[in-house]
Write a protein that holds these residues in place. Sequence first.
Motif, PDB file in Angstrom:
ATOM      1  N   LEU A   1      61.563  29.667 -15.021  1.00  0.00           N
ATOM      2  CA  LEU A   1      61.935  29.451 -16.414  1.00  0.00           C
ATOM      3  C   LEU A   1      62.949  30.527 -16.793  1.00  0.00           C
ATOM      4  N   VAL A   2      64.179  30.120 -17.053  1.00  0.00           N
ATOM      5  CA  VAL A   2      65.271  31.059 -17.306  1.00  0.00           C
ATOM      6  C   VAL A   2      65.625  31.012 -18.788  1.00  0.00           C
ATOM      7  N   GLN A   3      65.393  32.122 -19.485  1.00  0.00           N
ATOM      8  CA  GLN A   3      65.774  32.257 -20.885  1.00  0.00           C
ATOM      9  C   GLN A   3      66.998  33.155 -20.969  1.00  0.00           C
ATOM     10  N   LYS A   4      67.978  32.731 -21.764  1.00  0.00           N
ATOM     11  CA  LYS A   4      69.265  33.438 -21.777  1.00  0.00           C
ATOM     12  C   LYS A   4      69.786  33.552 -23.204  1.00  0.00           C
TER      13      LYS A   4
ATOM     14  N   VAL B   1      74.993  34.973 -26.469  1.00  0.00           N
ATOM     15  CA  VAL B   1      76.018  36.008 -26.488  1.00  0.00           C
ATOM     16  C   VAL B   1      75.566  37.136 -25.561  1.00  0.00           C
ATOM     17  N   GLY B   2      76.405  37.482 -24.611  1.00  0.00           N
ATOM     18  CA  GLY B   2      76.064  38.552 -23.688  1.00  0.00           C
ATOM     19  C   GLY B   2      75.489  38.034 -22.385  1.00  0.00           C
ATOM     20  N   GLY B   3      74.771  36.894 -22.430  1.00  0.00           N
ATOM     21  CA  GLY B   3      74.254  36.285 -21.208  1.00  0.00           C
ATOM     22  C   GLY B   3      73.061  36.992 -20.594  1.00  0.00           C
ATOM     23  N   ALA B   4      72.393  37.883 -21.340  1.00  0.00           N
ATOM     24  CA  ALA B   4      71.199  38.542 -20.796  1.00  0.00           C
ATOM     25  C   ALA B   4      70.133  37.496 -20.484  1.00  0.00           C
ATOM     26  N   ARG B   5      69.490  37.623 -19.314  1.00  0.00           N
ATOM     27  CA  ARG B   5      68.562  36.595 -18.871  1.00  0.00           C
ATOM     28  C   ARG B   5      67.176  37.177 -18.609  1.00  0.00           C
ATOM     29  N   LEU B   6      66.182  36.348 -18.866  1.00  0.00           N
ATOM     30  CA  LEU B   6      64.803  36.661 -18.522  1.00  0.00           C
ATOM     31  C   LEU B   6      64.281  35.524 -17.647  1.00  0.00           C
ATOM     32  N   ILE B   7      63.921  35.837 -16.411  1.00  0.00           N
ATOM     33  CA  ILE B   7      63.462  34.830 -15.451  1.00  0.00           C
ATOM     34  C   ILE B   7      61.963  34.989 -15.246  1.00  0.00           C
ATOM     35  N   THR B   8      61.238  33.912 -15.492  1.00  0.00           N
ATOM     36  CA  THR B   8      59.779  33.912 -15.346  1.00  0.00           C
ATOM     37  C   THR B   8      59.385  32.845 -14.338  1.00  0.00           C
ATOM     38  N   PRO B   9      58.648  33.209 -13.279  1.00  0.00           N
ATOM     39  CA  PRO B   9      58.187  32.190 -12.325  1.00  0.00           C
ATOM     40  C   PRO B   9      57.325  31.143 -13.012  1.00  0.00           C
ATOM     41  N   PHE B  10      57.564  29.892 -12.677  1.00  0.00           N
ATOM     42  CA  PHE B  10      56.802  28.777 -13.239  1.00  0.00           C
ATOM     43  C   PHE B  10      56.324  27.922 -12.063  1.00  0.00           C
ATOM     44  N   ASN B  11      55.276  28.409 -11.395  1.00  0.00           N
ATOM     45  CA  ASN B  11      54.714  27.733 -10.228  1.00  0.00           C
ATOM     46  C   ASN B  11      53.401  27.078 -10.652  1.00  0.00           C
ATOM     47  N   LYS B  12      53.396  25.755 -10.737  1.00  0.00           N
ATOM     48  CA  LYS B  12      52.279  25.047 -11.342  1.00  0.00           C
ATOM     49  C   LYS B  12      51.747  23.932 -10.447  1.00  0.00           C
ATOM     50  N   ASP B  13      50.489  23.633 -10.661  1.00  0.00           N
ATOM     51  CA  ASP B  13      49.802  22.533  -9.978  1.00  0.00           C
ATOM     52  C   ASP B  13      49.430  21.506 -11.046  1.00  0.00           C
ATOM     53  N   PHE B  14      49.871  20.264 -10.875  1.00  0.00           N
ATOM     54  CA  PHE B  14      49.672  19.221 -11.876  1.00  0.00           C
ATOM     55  C   PHE B  14      48.650  18.203 -11.369  1.00  0.00           C
ATOM     56  N   LEU B  15      47.761  17.799 -12.264  1.00  0.00           N
ATOM     57  CA  LEU B  15      46.877  16.675 -11.997  1.00  0.00           C
ATOM     58  C   LEU B  15      47.419  15.485 -12.785  1.00  0.00           C
ATOM     59  N   VAL B  16      47.796  14.447 -12.077  1.00  0.00           N
ATOM     60  CA  VAL B  16      48.457  13.282 -12.670  1.00  0.00           C
ATOM     61  C   VAL B  16      47.593  12.053 -12.455  1.00  0.00           C
TER      62      VAL B  16
ATOM     63  N   THR C   1      68.737  30.284 -25.341  1.00  0.00           N
ATOM     64  CA  THR C   1      68.523  28.990 -24.690  1.00  0.00           C
ATOM     65  C   THR C   1      67.539  29.178 -23.553  1.00  0.00           C
ATOM     66  N   SER C   2      66.988  28.080 -23.102  1.00  0.00           N
ATOM     67  CA  SER C   2      66.035  28.128 -21.994  1.00  0.00           C
ATOM     68  C   SER C   2      66.289  26.941 -21.077  1.00  0.00           C
ATOM     69  N   GLN C   3      66.079  27.157 -19.790  1.00  0.00           N
ATOM     70  CA  GLN C   3      66.266  26.099 -18.810  1.00  0.00           C
ATOM     71  C   GLN C   3      65.249  26.269 -17.696  1.00  0.00           C
ATOM     72  N   LEU C   4      64.652  25.152 -17.304  1.00  0.00           N
ATOM     73  CA  LEU C   4      63.701  25.170 -16.193  1.00  0.00           C
ATOM     74  C   LEU C   4      64.453  24.802 -14.914  1.00  0.00           C
ATOM     75  N   ILE C   5      64.479  25.724 -13.965  1.00  0.00           N
ATOM     76  CA  ILE C   5      65.143  25.512 -12.683  1.00  0.00           C
ATOM     77  C   ILE C   5      64.079  25.177 -11.643  1.00  0.00           C
ATOM     78  N   ILE C   6      64.033  23.923 -11.226  1.00  0.00           N
ATOM     79  CA  ILE C   6      63.029  23.482 -10.262  1.00  0.00           C
ATOM     80  C   ILE C   6      63.542  23.719  -8.845  1.00  0.00           C
ATOM     81  N   LYS C   7      62.755  24.429  -8.066  1.00  0.00           N
ATOM     82  CA  LYS C   7      63.114  24.695  -6.678  1.00  0.00           C
ATOM     83  C   LYS C   7      62.524  23.656  -5.728  1.00  0.00           C
ATOM     84  N   ARG C   8      61.310  23.238  -6.033  1.00  0.00           N
ATOM     85  CA  ARG C   8      60.660  22.272  -5.145  1.00  0.00           C
ATOM     86  C   ARG C   8      59.519  21.583  -5.867  1.00  0.00           C
TER      87      ARG C   8
END
Length: 273
Positions: free
Chosen positions: A188-191, A194-209, A161-168
Motif C-alpha cells: 500500500l503506497v501512500q504519496k 507535492v514533494g512525492g514523499a511516500r509511505l509504503i506499507t506491506p499488504f499481505n493478506k489471506d482472503f476467504l471467498v 493519494t494512495s495506490q495498492l501495488i499487487i505483486k502476486r
Amino acid sequence: MVRLLERRQRTASVLTFFAIATFSLHILVLFLFLLQGLNIRQLSLRKPPNFVQLINGKPVDNIDDLAREPEAIRQFISKTMISMFSWSGTLPPQNLEEVASLKPDLGILINTPQGGSQKITTSSWVASFALSEEFRKGFLSTVAEMTPPEVFSENPNQAMTSQLIIKRVYPPKQIAPGKWQVGMVADLVQKNRVGGARLITPFNKDFLVRATDYFANPQANNSTDLQKAIYSVRADRLEIDEIRNLCLLDDYNSNADKSKQCVTGQTSDSFIR
C-alpha cells in the motif's frame, strides 16, 4: 302443429349445443391462463444463468452454481482490493467531459469503533459491496481509520493519494463447495501530491471467498451511476467473507522453510501488518 314442435326442438337443441360449447371454451381458456401463470411464476423463481464470470473479457458458463473459474476469483480479488485502497481524491470519470475536469470526491462518513466518524472514498464504499454483509461493517470502520483526511484536502500542498501495488495473487485453494482461500502479496503506497514523499506499507493478506447469487438491477435504465457501480460489483457472484494476515511461510510458498512459524493470534481485525 307437429312441424312447429319439431322446429322448436331443433332450435332448443342448437341453443343447448351452443351453450355447452361456449362453456367448454371458457373452461379451456381458464385452464390455459392457469397454466401460463404457473409457467411465469417458475420463471420468476428461477436463478439467472451463470454467465457472469469474465476471463479476458469473455463470459464463462458453468453448470454448477457454486463453481467459479480460478482466474475469475483472482481477478475479483485484485479488482476489489485495488478499488478499495486506491485513493485519488477525485471521482472516477463517467464520460469524456469529466476526464478533462475531474470532480472532487467528498467522501462518505463511516462510524468508527471509538464512537466518532471518519470519511472513506466513494470508490472504497462501492467496492465494499463485494464483502459479505456481516463482514462489511467492521471492515469499513477499519478502512475509515486507515484513510488519511488529506485524501480529501483541497490544499494541493497537503493532499495525499494512495495506490495498492499487487505483486502476486496466489491460485485459489478450494476449502469447501463454493468457498476458496486466496493469498495476495501487495504494498500500500501512500504519496504526497507535492514533494512525492511516500509511505509504503506491506499488504499481505489471506482472503476467504465464497460464491453467491446475483439478481440483475430491475430498474437499470433509471439507476444512478452509483447504483450501477454497486450492481456491477455484485455481478461477479462472489463475495469476500474474511480477510486475515497472510503467512508467507504457509502452503502458498512451496520453497518456504517449514521449520519457521508465522506469528499466531492475528485475526481479521488486523488488516495491515
